[in-house]
Design an enzyme around this catalytic site. Sequence first.
Site, PDB file in Angstrom:
ATOM      1  N   ASP A 162       0.875  -1.169   0.000  1.00 48.11           N
ATOM      2  CA  ASP A 162       0.000   0.000   0.000  1.00 48.11           C
ATOM      3  C   ASP A 162       0.914   1.221   0.000  1.00 48.11           C
ATOM      4  OD1 ASP A 162      -1.631   2.182   0.628  1.00 48.11           O
ATOM      5  OD2 ASP A 162      -2.988   0.970   1.846  1.00 48.11           O
ATOM      6  N   HIS A 185       4.263   6.826 -24.655  1.00 47.37           N
ATOM      7  CA  HIS A 185       4.390   5.610 -25.453  1.00 47.37           C
ATOM      8  C   HIS A 185       4.350   5.871 -26.955  1.00 47.37           C
ATOM      9  CE1 HIS A 185      -0.058   5.827 -25.363  1.00 47.37           C
ATOM     10  NE2 HIS A 185      -0.014   5.135 -26.475  1.00 47.37           N
ATOM     11  N   LYS A 245       6.741   4.108 -30.865  1.00 48.59           N
ATOM     12  CA  LYS A 245       6.170   3.479 -32.053  1.00 48.59           C
ATOM     13  C   LYS A 245       7.190   3.434 -33.191  1.00 48.59           C
ATOM     14  CE  LYS A 245       1.341   4.494 -31.020  1.00 48.59           C
ATOM     15  NZ  LYS A 245       0.839   3.113 -31.083  1.00 48.59           N
ATOM     16  N   GLU A 276      -9.692   8.969 -31.344  1.00 52.86           N
ATOM     17  CA  GLU A 276     -10.143   7.762 -30.662  1.00 52.86           C
ATOM     18  C   GLU A 276     -11.632   7.565 -30.932  1.00 52.86           C
ATOM     19  OE1 GLU A 276      -7.892   7.313 -26.570  1.00 52.86           O
ATOM     20  OE2 GLU A 276      -8.655   9.342 -26.761  1.00 52.86           O
ATOM     21  N   ASP A 281      -4.728  15.864 -21.545  1.00 53.62           N
ATOM     22  CA  ASP A 281      -4.522  14.435 -21.702  1.00 53.62           C
ATOM     23  C   ASP A 281      -3.685  14.100 -22.927  1.00 53.62           C
ATOM     24  OD1 ASP A 281      -4.954  11.728 -20.950  1.00 53.62           O
ATOM     25  OD2 ASP A 281      -6.541  11.548 -22.443  1.00 53.62           O
ATOM     26  N   HIS A 336       1.374  13.830 -25.941  1.00 52.99           N
ATOM     27  CA  HIS A 336       1.547  13.101 -27.197  1.00 52.99           C
ATOM     28  C   HIS A 336       1.714  14.021 -28.406  1.00 52.99           C
ATOM     29  CE1 HIS A 336       0.659   9.683 -24.833  1.00 52.99           C
ATOM     30  NE2 HIS A 336      -0.651   9.690 -24.945  1.00 52.99           N
ATOM     31  N   LYS A 379     -12.246  12.361 -28.758  1.00 48.42           N
ATOM     32  CA  LYS A 379     -12.903  11.093 -28.454  1.00 48.42           C
ATOM     33  C   LYS A 379     -14.191  10.979 -29.263  1.00 48.42           C
ATOM     34  CE  LYS A 379     -11.046  10.121 -23.869  1.00 48.42           C
ATOM     35  NZ  LYS A 379     -10.434   8.860 -24.324  1.00 48.42           N
TER      36      LYS A 379
END
Length: 486
Positions: free
Chosen positions: A89, A175, A179, A213, A232, A237, A337
Amino acid sequence: MTTSPPFDIVLFGGTGDLVMRKLLPALYQAHKAGLLHPLGRILALGRKDADRAAYLAQMEAQARPHVQADFDAAVWGTFAERILYCKLDAEQPADFDALAQALAGNGGRITVCYLATAPALFTGICAQLARVGLNHPGVRVVLEKPLGRDLASSNAINAEVGRHFAEDQLYRIDHYLGKESVQNLMAIRFGNTLFEPLWRREWVDNVQITIAEDLGVEGRGEFYDKTGALRDMVQSHLLQLLCMVAMEPPATLEANAIRDEKLKVLNALKPFSESDVATNSVRGQYRAGAIGGQPVVGYLDEARIAPGSRTETFTAIKAEIANWRWAGVPFFLRTGKRMPERLAEVVISFRKVPLALFPGPSMERASNRLVIQLQPDESIQLYFLAKEAGDGMRLQPTYLNLDFDATSQHRRADAYERLLLDVIRGNLGLFMRRDELEAAWHWVEPILAGWNNSTLPPKPYTAGTWGPAASSALLSRDGVAWHEEL
């Protein structure tokens, strides 16, 4: 084939979604390819008082379905032998003493602490790691985004973490930089005389960077409603992809040489004034619509979304880089989105020929485009005009396609696999340095402030479309259209 040095990977949040969907499948692929040292161990941490057998059962149920199609049950079995489980924890200091004992006498292995937890826990975890002596030079810490909500909170996290770990021990992960096609972007630019002379304002008309997305908030409503698309996706990114497109050639491929050039791009971004926010940015929010023929609810009807929320689920921005290579070239950034499809791509549109010799509407459009697709498939396409078959000299658009799946003679690593191996091997080139993160927040903050001060709500768009009409209008003022509209 280069294997990693001996290692212990410690997965904080080891029972969570990121570990199950991404990290364990990526480590399995590296294991299957023979890239992990035989003595490498994976220590998953969770708050549940479970044993190793229970954790392996959870891994079987939740991680195995996310492994790529070339699953091998025997290899999965040997991979599972690397896995250990430890109850921890993050808010209980005594649990860190048990972790230190579990890692004691690890024979000089590299220790990677991957913080797949809420950012609010980062500083406390790092302080406890230091308290039990797990901040020695052999320890590396991976920090997931978002790293703060604004410049002040980001600086506070970095300052606290920096009290216990040196900068070269910190791996701020994005991430998208792992790629294959992003790596190829550098290779295309700096390894070929064909493109480098054209990669500048004299020949490039505009650059478009899209991350779309088809998903909604997917049960993450409480988190997303406090974050939004700008924090976000754009701050991390999209700006990192912009840097990869626009940076100058680094002196070497050494990590700081690459990151120095990325920082120069971020510092050269033209800052937004209040009027710029109104004219050069669009924010939207999806309403009910359909994705893949199936009805979906609007953002305000999603679970755990505040009534009347003004959080943006879409943004389009016109950015400019004030340096000699790119002055006057618009960079259009877009993310959202509930778009028609899952897509990430970079489109470099080159200028039209100076004289239209050939008849037909094809000459009215930007005929030459380089399209680097990052997802769902990784490919690079070069669009140009060629003669239409038959009589006359009419032109038609066509393209050359570099399909990595079809042409590569080697297995292509997943982005998380590549980045995890880089952490184990100590390669910092694909990770953000602190000053990069600060520069990104400096540029994003005026846009956030402009939206917060505005009385206008986000522009609505129907789920399953490419965003509000204002997004297309943003480009049309420069005589440009989004790639899918050409």
